[in-house]
Design an enzyme around this catalytic site. Structure first.
Site, PDB file in Angstrom:
ATOM      1  N   TYR A 152       0.985  -1.491   0.254  1.00 45.31           N
ATOM      2  CA  TYR A 152      -0.025  -0.026   0.147  1.00 45.31           C
ATOM      3  C   TYR A 152       0.740   0.915  -0.131  1.00 45.31           C
ATOM      4  O   TYR A 152       1.368   2.104   1.050  1.00 45.31           O
ATOM      5  CB  TYR A 152      -0.934  -0.254   1.271  1.00 45.31           C
TER       6      TYR A 152
ATOM      7  N   ASP B 130      -2.263  -1.140  -4.076  1.00 40.99           N
ATOM      8  CA  ASP B 130      -2.332   0.296  -4.334  1.00 40.99           C
ATOM      9  C   ASP B 130      -1.247   1.112  -4.793  1.00 40.99           C
ATOM     10  O   ASP B 130      -0.284   1.436  -3.479  1.00 40.99           O
ATOM     11  CB  ASP B 130      -3.036   0.601  -3.511  1.00 40.99           C
TER      12      ASP B 130
ATOM     13  N   HIS C  77     -12.116   0.993  -4.260  1.00 42.35           N
ATOM     14  CA  HIS C  77     -11.368   0.370  -5.257  1.00 42.35           C
ATOM     15  C   HIS C  77     -11.964  -0.643  -5.313  1.00 42.35           C
ATOM     16  O   HIS C  77     -13.219  -1.325  -4.708  1.00 42.35           O
ATOM     17  CB  HIS C  77      -9.967   0.665  -4.276  1.00 42.35           C
TER      18      HIS C  77
END
Length: 269
Positions: A118, A159, A260
């Site tokens: 992330y 991500d 998302h």
DNA sequence: ATGGTCGCGTAGCGA
């Protein structure tokens, strides 16, 4: 085997949607981001009840990543290789944020190195948070070079908070000042590809227009105002074995959805 | 230029 990434934006609010997605799509390996939970309070039991092994790297309220492997399909529990990249957070004395978890995922057909990440958002730009993002990306590149040198099948996914190209966003103008598409962010991402890693999701449409994120605000989902920031990068040992890739877009449209959509990859391994 | 919406945790920050 099927390897997926899903920024769930909070496990407490998202558990029903996560369980539903796991049951419906049954990834062999699922990488989660923004669990926003400490390891002790992560609801592993309900996920294990579906037949998944769970490994978390969390912190209180923010960030946090996790890797699940499908025990029902014969996968071993994720074998931890490394957690964290050793980069201090942007605030003085904050310590390291929970953003990186690297494992070996072993199933009936072999082992794949899986790095779940992330990446820092980096807004506002410029500023300390943006500098933190760039430092984190430099550390990631170093770590990916070490994985590369091991010459194992490897997938680095999550991500990335980077919009790689102008055709990866609904409006270049609307996002022009955002940290997600500054030249420095894009340059750091492009260097990973330059090192030889394959951008699997980009192959869905080399002309762009594939979104993985739609903001909660301003009716972005209804207007299809999205962009592509969830990425799956493949080592050469995996690139040859890619059989399919996709975005579970419909899951973004459900009640109490994450902002998302899940993104996945099918490997012949 | 501003406001628009969520999650966590219960104020205000982060996205």
């Amino acid at each position: 085997m099927k390897i997926a990434t899903f920024n769930i934006n909070g496990i407490k609010a998202r558990l029903p949607r996560l369980l539903e997605w796991l049951a419906e799509t049954r990834p062999s390996v699922a990488c989660l981001q923004e669990i926003k939970s400490q390891d002790e309070t992560f609801p592993g039991n309900e996920i294990e009840a579906l037949g998944y092994h769970v490994l978390t790297h969390g912190q209180k309220a923010f960030n946090g990543v996790a890797v699940l492997t499908d025990g029902k399909a014969g996968f071993e529990p994720p074998k931890e290789i490394q957690r964290g990249l050793g980069i201090e957070g942007p605030k003085e004395g904050e310590g390291e944020q929970a953003r990186y978890l690297e494992v070996d995922a072993t199933g009936p057909d072999g082992t794949v190195r899986v790095a779940c990440l992330y990446l820092p958002n980096g807004n506002p730009h410029p500023g300390p948070k943006f500098n933190y993002k760039l430092a984190w990306m430099a550390a990631l590149r170093t770590r990916m070079a070490a994985i590369w040198a091991e010459e194992v099948p490897a997938v680095v996914l999550g991500d990335f908070n980077v919009i790689p190209e102008d055709d990866d966003v609904f409006s270049v103008r609307a996002m022009a000042n955002d940290a997600l598409m500054q030249p420095e962010s894009r340059g750091a991402y492009a260097r990973l590809l330059g090192d030889g890693w394959t951008d699997a999701v980009r192959t869905l449409n080399p002309r762009g227009g594939v979104w993985t994120y739609w903001d909660y605000q301003a009716g972005a989902w209804q207007r299809d105002h999205g962009f592509r920031i969830d990425h799956i990068l493949l080592s050469p040992e995996c690139a040859d074995r890619m059989r399919a890739v996709g975005v579970d877009k419909a899951h973004r449209g459900r009640e109490k959805a994450s902002d998302h959509a899940p993104v996945w990859l099918e490997l012949s391994l």
